[in-house]
Design a protein around this motif. Structure first.
Motif, short mmCIF file in Angstrom:
data_model
loop_
_atom_site.label_atom_id
_atom_site.label_comp_id
_atom_site.label_asym_id
_atom_site.label_seq_id
_atom_site.Cartn_x
_atom_site.Cartn_y
_atom_site.Cartn_z
N UNK A 84 -3.51 -1.17 -7.42
CA UNK A 84 -3.01 -1.84 -8.61
C UNK A 84 -1.53 -1.60 -8.86
N UNK A 85 -1.02 -0.42 -8.50
CA UNK A 85 0.34 -0.07 -8.88
C UNK A 85 1.32 -0.09 -7.72
N UNK A 86 0.84 -0.29 -6.49
CA UNK A 86 1.75 -0.32 -5.34
C UNK A 86 1.63 -1.64 -4.58
N UNK A 87 0.45 -1.91 -4.03
CA UNK A 87 0.29 -3.10 -3.17
C UNK A 87 0.38 -4.38 -3.98
N UNK A 88 -0.34 -4.47 -5.11
CA UNK A 88 -0.34 -5.71 -5.88
C UNK A 88 1.03 -6.07 -6.42
N UNK A 89 1.79 -5.18 -7.05
CA UNK A 89 3.13 -5.57 -7.53
C UNK A 89 4.06 -6.02 -6.39
N UNK A 90 3.94 -5.39 -5.22
CA UNK A 90 4.82 -5.77 -4.11
C UNK A 90 4.48 -7.16 -3.57
N UNK A 107 13.05 -2.02 -6.04
CA UNK A 107 11.67 -1.61 -5.80
C UNK A 107 11.27 -0.48 -6.75
N UNK A 108 12.16 0.45 -6.95
CA UNK A 108 11.83 1.61 -7.80
C UNK A 108 11.77 1.24 -9.28
N UNK A 109 12.70 0.37 -9.73
CA UNK A 109 12.83 0.14 -11.16
C UNK A 109 12.15 -1.14 -11.64
N UNK A 110 11.99 -2.14 -10.78
CA UNK A 110 11.50 -3.43 -11.26
C UNK A 110 10.14 -3.83 -10.69
N UNK A 111 9.73 -3.22 -9.57
CA UNK A 111 8.50 -3.68 -8.92
C UNK A 111 7.37 -2.67 -9.07
N UNK A 112 7.63 -1.44 -8.66
CA UNK A 112 6.57 -0.43 -8.74
C UNK A 112 6.38 0.03 -10.18
N UNK A 114 4.46 2.60 -11.09
CA UNK A 114 4.10 4.02 -11.17
C UNK A 114 5.25 4.84 -11.74
N UNK A 115 4.90 5.91 -12.47
CA UNK A 115 5.92 6.72 -13.14
C UNK A 115 6.67 7.64 -12.19
N UNK A 116 6.01 8.09 -11.12
CA UNK A 116 6.60 9.09 -10.22
C UNK A 116 6.87 8.44 -8.87
N UNK A 117 8.09 7.97 -8.68
CA UNK A 117 8.51 7.34 -7.42
C UNK A 117 9.83 7.95 -6.99
N UNK A 118 9.93 8.32 -5.73
CA UNK A 118 11.19 8.83 -5.19
C UNK A 118 11.33 8.38 -3.75
N UNK A 149 3.39 9.38 -6.20
CA UNK A 149 2.37 10.40 -6.46
C UNK A 149 1.06 9.73 -6.86
N UNK A 150 0.08 9.78 -5.97
CA UNK A 150 -1.25 9.22 -6.26
C UNK A 150 -2.34 10.28 -6.06
N UNK A 151 -1.98 11.52 -6.29
CA UNK A 151 -2.94 12.61 -6.05
C UNK A 151 -4.13 12.51 -7.00
N UNK A 152 -5.30 12.69 -6.46
CA UNK A 152 -6.53 12.68 -7.26
C UNK A 152 -7.42 13.80 -6.73
N UNK A 153 -7.30 14.96 -7.35
CA UNK A 153 -8.08 16.10 -6.89
C UNK A 153 -9.24 16.40 -7.83
N UNK A 154 -10.27 17.00 -7.31
CA UNK A 154 -11.42 17.39 -8.11
C UNK A 154 -11.14 18.72 -8.80
N UNK A 155 -11.57 18.83 -10.04
CA UNK A 155 -11.38 20.08 -10.77
C UNK A 155 -12.52 20.25 -11.77
N UNK A 156 -12.84 21.50 -12.04
CA UNK A 156 -13.91 21.77 -12.99
C UNK A 156 -13.36 21.73 -14.40
#
Length: 542
Positions: A84-90, A107-112, A114-118, A149-156
Motif C-alpha cells: 500500500x505504501x511503496x508499490x501502489x504509490x509508485x 520519490x521521498x517527498x511526493x510519492x512514498x 511512509x514516514x521513515x524513508x532514507x 522501514x517496514x519491520x513487523x516483529x512479534x512481541x508479547x
C-alpha cells in the motif's frame, strides 16, 4: 579466599565508530556501492540472499515504463505496508527522471507515503537494512537505494514482572522489544531532558543497545564513562542484558553484583531521577542501572509507596534475614563442634539426643544439607511450573523427614537449614541472594577448620572485599562507607519522603535538590481552628 584482584581502572581507548564487518559476506562487500544500472545492483543483492527462502524480490513498472524492484525478508517485513505504501504509490505516480537528485527528492517527498524513508549507496548498509526488516527500493536511473522501514516483529504483551512482584505499585514490566521499553520510560518521564542514545554491539548479532539518562541531573562524567565502556565491548554476540553487565562491571571476579538489573519501568525512572544511567538491550526484558550500591539490592519500588515506619521495619527484617542466612549455618557448626559450652543445658540435652546415631560431624552434615537444598532449588527453578511446586513440597517434607528417620541428619540441622533457606528468599534481588548463598560454603569450610576464629576471619575477608568494591567509581557501601549522614535516610531505614530533600551525594549530580522545603507540610484547611478563624470567630450554627 574472598580477596579478589581488582580490575585495572585504566581507561581504554574507545573503538572506532566505523561499523565492524559482521561476517565474511560483509567483509567482501565492505567497499561496494550501488550502481546507476539497476540490474548490477539487483545481481549483487541476489548473490547475497538468493539461496535464502525468506528473501523476496518483487519487480514492477513505475509510470513511464521505468523498471523498479523491491527486496525484503518475509518473516520480519509487513507485506501490507509494502503493497500500500511503496508499490501502489509508485505504479500510480507520474515519475520522470531528468535529474537524479530531483527524482530522488520527489520519490521521498511526493510519492512514498511512509514516514521513515532514507537513501543509501553503500551495499553494506543496504544489507543491514534488509536484515533489520527494512524494504529496499531500486529504481532504474537512480543510483541510490531507498530504505523504507517496514519491520513487523512479534512481541508479547506488557504484563506484571515475574521476578519483582509487588502488592502496591505499577503492574507494568519490560518486554523483549526495546522500542516498547523506551516507550514505557517516555510515558513515565514526558520531559525533553530524557536522553535515549543507542549503539550497536555484537559483530554477529548486531544488537541494539540504548542508554538513557536525564540531561541536567546526571553527572556528565558518568555518561562518558558508560559510553566508553560500551564502546570497548568487542564480542561476536550480545544476546541479553547479562552479557553487557559482565563487560561493564568494575570487578567481574566478585560474587557481588555491581550493576542493578530490573524488569520494572518505575524502578528505572526512580533511578534516572536520582541521577543514574539505565541501559536497555534489545531482546532482553531487563534494564541495567549504573552505578549500583549495596543498599539498592535489598530495596524495592514498593518501599516508596507505603508509610515510612512500616517500610523501615520491613527493610530491617530484610537485612537481618540476609545476615542470618549468611552466618547461621557456620555459627551452628562453630557452637556445636568447638564451643558446646555456649549451649544452655536444657537445650544441649535436646541437641544431643537429636544427634544420637548421626554418622557425620556437624560440618559435613550441614554441608551435605546445604548442597541438597541448592540442588533442590535449582531443580525446582528448571522444572515446568506445574511440576516445580510439587517437587519443592516433596523435597522439603518427604526427603527431609526420610533423612531424619534414617539417621543421616539431626532434626535441629534440618530446622537450621530450613530457616537459612527461608532467610535467603527475603532478599529482593536474585543476583545478590545467589551471591550470599554461594558464600555460605567457603564460610562453612573455614568454620569447620578453625571454629569461631574461622567464621570471624571469613567475615572480615568478606567485609574487606565489599568495602574495596566500586561501581563506576562510586564506593559500593555508600553512603555507609564513606559515611554520609544525609544519605543514611534511605538505606537500612527509609525516612519520610519530605525528608529526602537531596539526591544521593555519591552520584555528584548537577541538580542536587529534588524537593522544595518551602512547600512541605499540610495546611489543615478543615481543622476547627481554621474554620472558626475564616468565619471571623462566629459559631458554626450562626
Amino acid at each position: 579466599m574472598f580477596l579478589f584482584k581488582q580490575k585495572n581502572t585504566k581507561k581504554k581507548q574507545p573503538k572506532s565508530s566505523v561499523l565492524q564487518p559482521s561476517s565474511v559476506v560483509m567483509e567482501e562487500i565492505r567497499h561496494m556501492e550501488t550502481s546507476q544500472q539497476q540490474q548490477e545492483t539487483v545481481r549483487k543483492i541476489c548473490d547475497i540472499f538468493g539461496e535464502d527462502n525468506d528473501f523476496t524480490q518483487r519487480g514492477f513498472i513505475v509510470s513511464n515504463d521505468i523498471p523498479a524492484n523491491v527486496f525484503y525478508l518475509n518473516s520480519i517485513s509487513d507485506k501490507e505496508t509494502i503493497s500500500k505504501e511503496i508499490i501502489k504509490p509508485l505504479t500510480e505516480s507520474n515519475l520522470i527522471i531528468v535529474e537524479v537528485e530531483a527524482a530522488m527528492e520527489r520519490v521521498c517527498k511526493n510519492i512514498l507515503f511512509h514516514a521513515d524513508v532514507k537513501t543509501e549507496t553503500k551495499l553494506t548498509r543496504i544489507v543491514e537494512g534488509l536484515l533489520r526488516g527494512q524494504t529496499v527500493l531500486l529504481v532504474e536511473g537512480i543510483k541510490a537505494a531507498f530504505l523504507i522501514d517496514t519491520y513487523k516483529g512479534e512481541k508479547r504483551s506488557i504484563s506484571q514482572p515475574e521476578t519483582e512482584q509487588v502488592i502496591r505499585g505499577s503492574r507494568e514490566g519490560f518486554i523483549e522489544n526495546i522500542q516498547s521499553n523506551t516507550a514505557l520510560l517516555r510515558a513515565k518521564l514526558p520531559i525533553p531532558d530524557l536522553r535515549v542514545k543507542s549503539v550497536t554491539l555484537g559483530t554477529l548479532t548486531q544488537t541494539n543497545v540504548a542508554y538513557c539518562y536525564i540531561d541536567g541531573i546526571v553527572n556528565e562524567a558518568l555518561v562518558k564513562d558508560v559510553e566508553e565502556r560500551l564502546a570497548n565491548i568487542d564480542v561476536d554476540r550480545i544476546i541479553d542484558a547479562g552479557y553487557v553487565e559482565q563487560f561493564i562491571q568494575d570487578n567481574p571476579r566478585s560474587p557481588f553484583p555491581q550493576v542493578k538489573s530490573t524488569e520494572r519501568p518505575d524502578v528505572v525512572v526512580g533511578n534516572l531521577v536520582e541521577g543514574r544511567v539505565s541501559i536497555l538491550v534489545d531482546g532482553s526484558p531487563f534494564a541495567l542501572i549504573v552505578p549500583a550500591t549495596f543498599a539498592q539490592f535489598y530495596q524495592t519500588s514498593e518501599d516508596y509507596n507505603e508509610r515510612f515506619i512500616m517500610v523501615s521495619m520491613v527493610r530491617i527484617i530484610r537485612v537481618f534475614a540476609l545476615l542470618f542466612s549468611l552466618i547461621m549455618p557456620s555459627l551452628y557448626v562453630a557452637i556445636l563442634s568447638y564451643h558446646p559450652e555456649l549451649i544452655p543445658t536444657s537445650f544441649a540435652v535436646a541437641i544431643t539426643s537429636g544427634r544420637a546415631g548421626v554418622p557425620f560431624p556437624a560440618v559435613i552434615e550441614v554441608f551435605l544439607m546445604e548442597a541438597a537444598m541448592e540442588i533442590l532449588r535449582e531443580a525446582t527453578v528448571r522444572m515446568p511450573k506445574q511440576v516445580g511446586g510439587a517437587l519443592s513440597i516433596v523435597g522439603v517434607l518427604v526427603i527431609g523427614q526420610a533423612a531424619v528417620s534414617a539417621g543421616f541428619v539431626s532434626p535441629i540441622t534440618v530446622v537450621v537449614i530450613a530457616l537459612t533457606t527461608i532467610g535467603s528468599f527475603a532478599t529482593p534481588a536474585y543476583n545478590m541472594a545467589i551471591g550470599f548463598r554461594m558464600m555460605r560454603f567457603p564460610l562453612l569450610i573455614m568454620t569447620g577448620l578453625l571454629g569461631f576464629y574461622g567464621l570471624v576471619l571469613g567475615l572480615l575477608f568478606v567485609n574487606n572485599h565489599v568495602l574495596s568494591l566500586r561501581s563506576f567509581g562510586v564506593p559500593y557501601f555508600s553512603p555507609m562507607a564513606p559515611l554520609n549522614v544525609a544519605g543514611l535516610k534511605d538505606t537500612i531505614i527509609r525516612a519520610p519522603l519530605n525528608w529526602l530533600l537531596d539526591r544521593p551525594e555519591e552520584l555528584h549530580t548537577r541538580n542536587k535538590r529534588r524537593i522544595n522545603p518551602n512547600d512541605l507540610g499540610p495546611s489543615n484547611a478543615l481543622s476547627p481552628e481554621n474554620i472558626k478563624q475564616s468565619r471571623g470567630g462566629q459559631k458554626d450554627n450562626e
